[in-house]
Design an enzyme around this catalytic site. Structure first.
Site, short mmCIF file in Angstrom:
data_model
loop_
_atom_site.label_atom_id
_atom_site.label_comp_id
_atom_site.label_asym_id
_atom_site.label_seq_id
_atom_site.Cartn_x
_atom_site.Cartn_y
_atom_site.Cartn_z
N ALA A 1 1.06 -1.20 0.56
CA ALA A 1 -0.06 0.11 0.18
C ALA A 1 1.15 1.26 -0.08
CB ALA A 1 -1.16 0.18 1.72
N HIS A 2 2.21 0.97 0.53
CA HIS A 2 3.12 2.62 0.76
C HIS A 2 3.81 2.23 1.10
CE1 HIS A 2 0.63 4.03 4.13
NE2 HIS A 2 1.68 3.24 4.64
N ASN A 3 5.02 2.64 0.67
CA ASN A 3 6.04 2.22 0.77
C ASN A 3 7.49 3.61 0.69
OD1 ASN A 3 9.18 1.09 0.43
ND2 ASN A 3 8.95 0.27 -1.65
N LYS B 1 5.23 5.50 -2.73
CA LYS B 1 3.93 4.78 -3.03
C LYS B 1 2.95 4.90 -2.06
CE LYS B 1 2.01 0.61 -4.74
NZ LYS B 1 1.97 -0.41 -4.87
#
Lengths: 153, 173
Positions: free
Chosen positions: A98-100, B156
């Site tokens: 989902a996020h990084n 992201k």
């Protein structure tokens, strides 16, 4: 990476008010407009513009997948600097990531994995390990004390 | 929080979650318009969304901000290694501060990663965030080994998504 966007007072008021929630009523945009004594079109135009210029990533619901049997974890990698871009691509190619974020530590890549079942977390981790040849450090949540992620615009 | 049970969502809930995942239509009666495609009345849509909010299936409904366009560039993950029997008390002193945006206890990964208590601080200026971290440490946490990991780049940030409706996916942390 986008540069800071100029927001006026009304943009800030709308953002700060709506971060806490959106009125679930038959005419929600009218209701928001009434809070600020502006017309409905103005509210819609502003929200659309904020989405277009990237201040807002989304305007909609945040789901709590754990309440529906899904799972979320935070995982970290120690990525050699020369492989950072490559490993980023490999990790982000998983739709479950989902996020990084790159972070300042030997464990220099931190990402959230969210899946529809708890078993899939281990599958994603083992895929990432075999694709990258790196060990994934899985740090699942044991207790949640506070989630208040709201920022003053 | 680990839930010992799952809340049931029925097929109509799942269809509704799929329909609203990318946001509401910008119309005068968005819930009515969503309902049309799903063959639900406006009232049913509203009742279901309200129920899923109160069950915490929908954690929040509203805006999701990108941090950086707003100038939130100093995003710190602060971690401590706190003995298990002291972690609740330590978390309490952390969450008493309104600049803290998230606070969790997570599994350690010794010997590489000894830390178990996490908090996030999103700030515009790094020196301000560093002062806030010092406040936390002065407030009873200084005794515990700690690290601050500032984020360098974000690759992201997609937030909560369904992989493909109507499957249920994730939540943003």
């Amino acid at each position: 990476m986008s540069n800071p966007v100029t927001l006026d007072d009304l943009d800030r008021k709308i953002i700060n008010a709506l971060q806490g929630g959106f009125p679930i009523v038959d005419k929600p945009f009218n209701e928001v407009a009434s809070w600020f004594d502006i017309d409905t079109k103005e509210v819609i135009t502003r929200i659309k513009a904020l989405l277009e210029n990237g201040v807002l990533s989304r305007f909609g619901p945040l789901y709590n997948s754990e309440r529906m049997g899904g799972a979320v974890t935070l995982a970290a990698l120690n990525v050699p600097q020369e492989r950072y871009e490559e490993v980023t691509r490999l990790v982000n190619a998983h739709t479950e990531v989902a996020h990084n974020y790159a972070r300042t530590h030997p464990l220099n890549m931190w990402f959230v994995i969210a899946t529809e079942t708890p078993e899939q977390i281990a599958e994603v981790i083992s895929q990432i390990e075999s694709e990258t040849g790196l060990q994934v450090y899985d740090c699942p949540k044991q207790r949640e004390y506070f989630i208040g992620l709201r920022l003053e615009a | 929080m680990n839930m010992a049970f799952n809340i049931t969502v029925d097929e109509r809930d799942v269809a509704l979650l799929g329909a609203i995942q990318d946001g509401l239509p910008f119309s005068e009666r968005p819930f009515k318009d969503i309902g049309k495609a799903l063959e639900m009345s406006e009232e049913e849509v509203i009742v279901r969304i309200e129920r899923m909010q109160s069950n915490n299936i929908i954690a929040r409904f509203g805006l999701v901000l990108q941090h950086r366009p707003l100038g939130y560039r100093a995003n710190a993950m602060v971690v401590w290694d706190v003995p298990d029997d002291k972690v609740d008390k330590a978390a309490k002193s952390i969450t008493a501060h309104d600049f803290v945006t998230l606070c969790y206890c997570r599994a350690r990964r010794a010997p590489v990663w000894q830390y178990n208590l996490y908090c996030m601080i999103h700030g515009r200026e790094r020196d301000v965030v560093e002062k806030q971290i010092a406040i936390l440490n002065n407030d009873g946490l200084a005794a515990f080994p700690s690290k601050t990991l500032f984020s360098r780049r974000r690759f992201k940030q997609t937030g909560a998504r369904f992989s493909k409706p109507p499957e249920i996916e994730r939540r943003c942390t």
